[in-house]
Structures are given as C-alpha cells and as structure tokens.
Design an enzyme around this catalytic site. Structure first.
Site, PDB file in Angstrom:
ATOM      1  N   GLU A  31       0.815  -1.216   0.000  1.00  0.00           N
ATOM      2  CA  GLU A  31       0.000   0.000   0.000  1.00  0.00           C
ATOM      3  C   GLU A  31       0.846   1.263   0.000  1.00  0.00           C
ATOM      4  O   GLU A  31       1.868   1.350   0.689  1.00  0.00           O
ATOM      5  CB  GLU A  31      -0.937  -0.004   1.212  1.00  0.00           C
ATOM      6  CG  GLU A  31      -1.908  -1.172   1.192  1.00  0.00           C
ATOM      7  CD  GLU A  31      -3.108  -0.953   2.097  1.00  0.00           C
ATOM      8  OE1 GLU A  31      -3.324   0.176   2.555  1.00  0.00           O
ATOM      9  OE2 GLU A  31      -3.828  -1.931   2.330  1.00  0.00           O
ATOM     10  N   ASP A  32       0.366   2.246  -0.756  1.00  0.00           N
ATOM     11  CA  ASP A  32       0.903   3.600  -0.717  1.00  0.00           C
ATOM     12  C   ASP A  32       2.390   3.653  -1.051  1.00  0.00           C
ATOM     13  O   ASP A  32       3.158   4.338  -0.382  1.00  0.00           O
ATOM     14  CB  ASP A  32       0.673   4.226   0.675  1.00  0.00           C
ATOM     15  CG  ASP A  32      -0.789   4.415   1.004  1.00  0.00           C
ATOM     16  OD1 ASP A  32      -1.621   3.740   0.397  1.00  0.00           O
ATOM     17  OD2 ASP A  32      -1.105   5.228   1.892  1.00  0.00           O
ATOM     18  N   CYS A  70      -6.635   4.562  -2.190  1.00  0.00           N
ATOM     19  CA  CYS A  70      -6.865   3.119  -2.145  1.00  0.00           C
ATOM     20  C   CYS A  70      -8.240   2.663  -2.623  1.00  0.00           C
ATOM     21  O   CYS A  70      -8.341   1.787  -3.495  1.00  0.00           O
ATOM     22  CB  CYS A  70      -6.598   2.594  -0.742  1.00  0.00           C
ATOM     23  SG  CYS A  70      -7.450   3.471   0.576  1.00  0.00           S
ATOM     24  N   ASP A 231      -0.420  -0.269  -4.596  1.00  0.00           N
ATOM     25  CA  ASP A 231      -1.799   0.097  -4.956  1.00  0.00           C
ATOM     26  C   ASP A 231      -1.960   1.532  -5.451  1.00  0.00           C
ATOM     27  O   ASP A 231      -2.995   1.873  -6.010  1.00  0.00           O
ATOM     28  CB  ASP A 231      -2.780  -0.215  -3.825  1.00  0.00           C
ATOM     29  CG  ASP A 231      -2.656   0.707  -2.620  1.00  0.00           C
ATOM     30  OD1 ASP A 231      -1.647   1.440  -2.503  1.00  0.00           O
ATOM     31  OD2 ASP A 231      -3.567   0.686  -1.767  1.00  0.00           O
ATOM     32  N   HIS A 232      -0.987   2.386  -5.271  1.00  0.00           N
ATOM     33  CA  HIS A 232      -0.908   3.732  -5.867  1.00  0.00           C
ATOM     34  C   HIS A 232       0.385   4.349  -5.385  1.00  0.00           C
ATOM     35  O   HIS A 232       1.187   3.670  -4.726  1.00  0.00           O
ATOM     36  CB  HIS A 232      -2.128   4.608  -5.513  1.00  0.00           C
ATOM     37  CG  HIS A 232      -2.408   4.728  -4.057  1.00  0.00           C
ATOM     38  ND1 HIS A 232      -1.632   5.473  -3.201  1.00  0.00           N
ATOM     39  CD2 HIS A 232      -3.382   4.184  -3.292  1.00  0.00           C
ATOM     40  CE1 HIS A 232      -2.104   5.387  -1.972  1.00  0.00           C
ATOM     41  NE2 HIS A 232      -3.166   4.589  -1.995  1.00  0.00           N
TER      42      HIS A 232
END
Length: 617
Positions: A31-32, A70, A231-232
């Site tokens: 994540e992130d 997200c 995810d980004h």
C-alpha cells in the site's frame, strides 16, 4: 468397462488436464508506495526480495494505478472497469452494480479456482454476496481443495500513509540521504517522513520475501505465476490523492515459471524491463486471460498477458473525485513520455484541507511555510488554485513541476491529449460530470452504471461540452453563459455556474439576475448551492445575505443527506471570511447521519468539515 464408468474417467481426466493447464496465481500487493525500489534504480532503497523477484521476472516501467488513493484504485481492480463509469470514483463511496455484473474473482471461482484475499477489500461497492472463498487474515492457498488451482492475494499495509508518520520511530535510512522532490520543501520534517517511508518499504520487502518463501516451501514456485504491485503512489502529500505520475505510477513485477512461459508475451524474459503502458483496469481481464476464462464484455480493461492478450495501449488514464470530505474532479492521461491533467473544478486549491492528510508532518510544515511566504514557486503551487490544464514531460521533468500547457512548442501535444481524453470520457461513459447528489438522485432506484449508458437520462456529450467550455482557460461570453443558465438539463446549468467560479467570478455581474433566479427557484439542490457560492463570493452584499442561509440549510446532513451537505460545506469554506457571521451556526450543525455510513462510508466527513470551518483562526 461400463459406459458410465468410462464417461466418469474421461471427465476426471479432462478435469485433471484442465487443472494442469491452469496456473496458480499469487498476488502480493503493498500500500501507498510507488516504484521507489532497488530494482527500479533507486539506490537509496533496500528491497532485496523484490529486487530478486524482478531479476527472475519482468518489470513494468510504466504501470499506473487509475486512482491515486486506495478505495477507488481497488474498485478499479476488482471490477476491471473505470469507476467513474459506474459511480465508484469518489473516496469511500458505496454504489451498486447491475446484478449481471460480477467481480472478477467470482469468474475465477466459477472456473474452479480457489480465491482468497488476505486481507483488505475497501471497494466502493455495496456488497452483494461472497466474492472470495475466504477474505480474512487467515486466508491462504493452503486451505484449498486437493489439486485445486488458486488465486491468492496477500496485501501488506506496512508502507501505508499512516505508518510513515507513526512515531516513535528511529530512522534506519539516513534522512540526510533522501532525495526531496522539487514540489516539497527541504526541511527536517520532510526528510524524516521520506526516510521513514523507505524504512517501511524495507519492512514490506521482507514480508514479500516471507510469502515467496512459503510458496517455495510448498513446492509451488514452478506452478505459480507471481504478480507484485503497489496500490498507488507514495503516501506523501501531492503523491497520494493526486493523479499525477507521482501519484499513479506503481511498481509492477510479473514472474512466470517455465511451465507457463507460453502465457507471457514475446517481450518476457527473466530480468526484463517493459515499456508497455498498463493500468489497474487491465488487471482483471489479464488474470482471466491467464486462467483461460472468457473476459466479460462489460470489462473496460485490456488483457496484457495470457491467451487473449491485446496489443499495447497508446494511453493510460487516471481520475480523481471527492477525496474524503473534499469535492474535486480531475482526469489525467499519459503516454510513454507526457502526462496531461484536466481540472474541472479549477477554482478549488490543490491542497484543500483534508483532515487525514494533515496528520502527516510534511503536510503541516509545508502549509506553514506557504503561509509564511517561504516557499519556491514550485513548492507554493500546491496551496493555490489550479489551472484548467497541465502538461508535463516526464523524461525531462519527472517531478512534474514545469507545466508546459502554455508552451508554444507543445500546443500540438496539448491538442492531442485533449482529444484523446475527450474520446476516453465518452467511450468509458464517465458519470463524474454529475455531482454526487445529482448523480444518485438521477439514478434513482437503478444503478449509476445503467444511468451512464442511458443517453436520454444522461446526455453525456451535451453535459461534457458545457463542462469543457465553461472551465477552459478562456472565459465563456456572458451571452453564452446566460443562455446555458436557462438550459433544461440541471447538469448544464450546474457546469455553467462552475465556469463562473473557475474564472474567479468574471462575468458574475452580467448574469447576476439569472443566478438570483436560480438560487431562489431552481429545482436542483446542486444548482442552488453553486449559485449561492458564486453570488456569495462575487455578487453584491445583498446576495451574500441570501447565499449564506441557503448554504447553511443545505449543510444540514439530517435534512439533506451526506452528498448535499458535503457540497454545501465545501462552498461555505470557499467563502472564507464572508462566512464568519454564521460560524456559530455552522458549529451547531449536526455531524452524524446514516447517509455517512451507507452512501458515503466515512462517518467523520461532516465533522471534519465543520471543525475546519469553525477552527480558531
């Protein structure tokens, strides 16, 4: 041999043969985090397990999350569709899909796959039934049936935004060695946050290594395609939440065992690097392609691996809708070199106050330095209003701080991107041109997906034409604006007023009577709210006296619901000191309502806005 027994044996043989042709698929996600990994050439990063995976697989250099946060990003992944095409673009929204549309793990399960998710979902969708065989912190391929192929997801939150600001933390990476991007100020706080981000990437990398070790221990490495992605972009301000390349570009690594090498494209080789443009909307059809499952017609993505892989894309697309309590609308597009952003609410600042974002030390010190006038123009831009368009050359300007939209040498490139984005908005049935209250009211008991594909109820070309014309750099004429303010479609009237706001009130005196009429009598709440903002900010003193109570009324979540209250509170915030006379009334507004945990899955949205509007200056 009895005929029945012979048939059974043939069926079992066929099933076993089919299973042998179907690869296991392991997704490892984090994540992130953007491509700040050693295998992507970042010498400051320490990511040995992902570097080793990339050495045995194919690394994608131009992979995009379609959304820079997200929930919309995961909604893109799970559907294989662009969320603006079905009302799922806004952060922590909740929309429905038609019954005949299923989420992609359901298609894999129907084909015999054991599908697990460990553990985050966070889709902007109202649950309709089981998507996974198991979705929990116990979910694992080890729980599948004998000889059953699996699709298993392991998601690591270690690098999430909340973890890069968590204290106490003793930095492992030396903050002095951080490369501070040109849009951030170079301060100890910023360096500390970036260093901790890299620390968390190292921790995440070890977790990835643990899952890959389990795969090897189970003797499954030669039977399993491994896919890793973030995810980004990084959880730092101006990366996360913003559809620049810095917010959308993610690491993507795919490793094929030799047994399934034929399912890769010709460019695949161990340690290879692909320039191909891919994005999250392509992941679902790609997994179905790898599994030999037919790709449903509703999916808007394109398979880039497997039996039905398509030719490479010319562009990938990004979007930004409401971010938590802040209303916005941005669309972006990139090719192999340039990235283009189109702002449809340019009167809103980039750095509108989002409570969760302001928990990060970098955000707070950055804003403080802006208020003190101590930033460079590149750093100060985040706290100012937006232009209608931005264009960046990623080869020459990877931090995206030198806007080329006004460059004479780049006007043909600008026109090309304008046209490509326009086609995409039409082809994808982008429903974002209806503000949230209007969107759901117009969908009624049906779905936004169906609404977006019904030209009688949603004349997208007409609405888009007004949104583009009203918010372009050149101000529309007063005669045209007045005519559009009387249009039969409420969305056209809405965008005509947004155009006045986008041009800092230029033209408001010439159409003030039209705006007053709409403020008092328009049947659309959204039109009345933007008319109140335009008159409150740029009209006469008497107009403010009418605008304030209108906005205060619509800010009441108990009477008008979450979508309308959020829109009205954002308008009140834009009035600034002009709303001081009703600050006590704002403080008394209700901040809880069921619509904040159903249509919007964000119970504190109104509370955050009210707190910001009534804080001590």
């Amino acid at each position: 041999m009895p005929k029945a027994l012979s048939s059974l044996l043939m069926l079992l043989f066929a099933s076993a043969t089919l299973a042998a042709e179907r690869p296991n698929i392991l997704w490892v996600t984090s994540e992130d985090n953007g491509p700040q990994l050693g295998c992507y050439g970042d010498a400051y990063a320490e990511t040995p397990h992902l570097d080793a995976l990339a050495a045995r697989g194919l690394l994608y250099l131009n992979a995009w999350s379609n959304a820079p946060v997200c929930a919309p990003a995961r909604t893109t992944i799970i559907t294989g569709m662009y969320p603006p095409s079905f009302g799922g673009e806004h952060m922590r929204s909740a929309t429905r899909l038609p019954d005949e549309i299923r989420l992609f793990p359901e298609y894999l399960r129907s084909a015999g796959y054991y599908c697990t998710n460990n553990v985050k979902e966070d889709y902007n969708l109202i649950p309709r039934g089981p998507v996974w065989d198991e979705s929990s912190n116990r979910a694992h391929w080890r729980n599948r049936g004998p000889d059953q192929p699996f699709f298993a997801v392991f998601n690591f939150t270690t690098s999430h935004e909340s973890q890069i600001r968590k204290r106490p933390h003793e930095p492992v990476h030396d903050p002095a060695g951080v490369r501070v991007p040109a849009y951030h100020p170079d301060t100890p706080e910023v360096r500390r946050d970036w260093a901790q981000y890299y620390d968390k990437l190292t921790e995440m990398d070890a977790q990835v290594g643990g899952i890959l070790s389990q795969l090897a221990e189970d003797g499954l490495a030669d039977e399993t395609i491994v896919v890793y992605f973030g995810d980004h972009g990084p959880g730092m301000p101006r990366c996360k939440r913003w559809p620049y390349d810095s917010g959308l570009r993610v690491p993507l690594i795919v490793r094929f065992p030799e047994k399934y090498r034929a399912l890769a494209t010709d460019e695949y080789r161990s340690g290879g690097r692909s320039e191909r443009l891919v994005s999250f909307v392509d992941l679902a059809p790609t997994m179905l392609s790898l599994a030999g499952v037919e790709i449903p017609a509703h999916m808007q993505g394109e398979a880039f691996l497997g039996r039905t892989a398509r030719e490479p894309r010319a562009y990938v697309y990004g979007f930004r809708g409401r971010m938590d309590e802040r209303v916005d609308m941005v669309r972006s597009i990139r090719d192999g070199r340039y990235v283009y952003l189109r702002h449809f609410l340019p009167h809103r600042r980039y750095g509108e106050h989002v409570a969760y974002m302001f928990e990060t030390p970098t955000t707070r010190v950055w804003h403080q330095l802006f208020e003190q006038g101590r930033l460079t123009p590149e750093q100060a831009r985040f706290w100012q209003t937006k232009p209608a368009e931005e264009l960046y050359d990623l080869a020459a300007d990877p931090d995206e701080v030198r806007d080329l939209a006004a460059s004479p040498e780049h006007q043909e490139t600008l026109r090309r991107f304008r046209q490509a984005l326009h086609r995409h908005l039409i082809d994808s049935h982008d429903a974002g041109f209806l503000p949230e209250p209007m969107l759901h009211a117009r969908a009624g008991s049906g779905t936004v997906y169906e609404l977006a594909r019904d030209e009688a109820r949603y004349p997208l070309k007409t609405i888009l034409a007004e949104a583009e014309a009203a918010t372009q750099a050149e101000s529309p004429t007063s005669a045209r604006t007045s005519r559009q303010l009387g249009h039969a479609d409420e969305a056209v009237r809405y965008w005509s007023i947004v155009g006045l706001l986008a041009h800092a009130g230029e033209g408001v005196p010439n159409v003030a009577d039209d705006l007053r009429r709409l403020l008092r009598h328009d049947p659309s709440d959204c039109v009345r709210i933007v008319a109140a903002e335009a008159l409150g900010r740029y009209g006469a003193q008497d107009d403010l006296a009418t605008a304030l109570p209108t906005l205060l009324e619509y800010a009441n979540v108990e009477r008008h619901g979450a979508f309308t209250a959020i829109l009205a509170l954002n308008a009140l915030d834009a009035l600034g000191a002009k709303a001081d006379s009703i600050r006590d009334d704002i403080a008394r507004l209700p901040v809880k309502h069921p619509s904040l945990t159903s249509g919007v899955r964000m119970a504190n949205a109104i509370e955050n806005l009210v707190a910001h509007l009534t804080r001590t200056k």
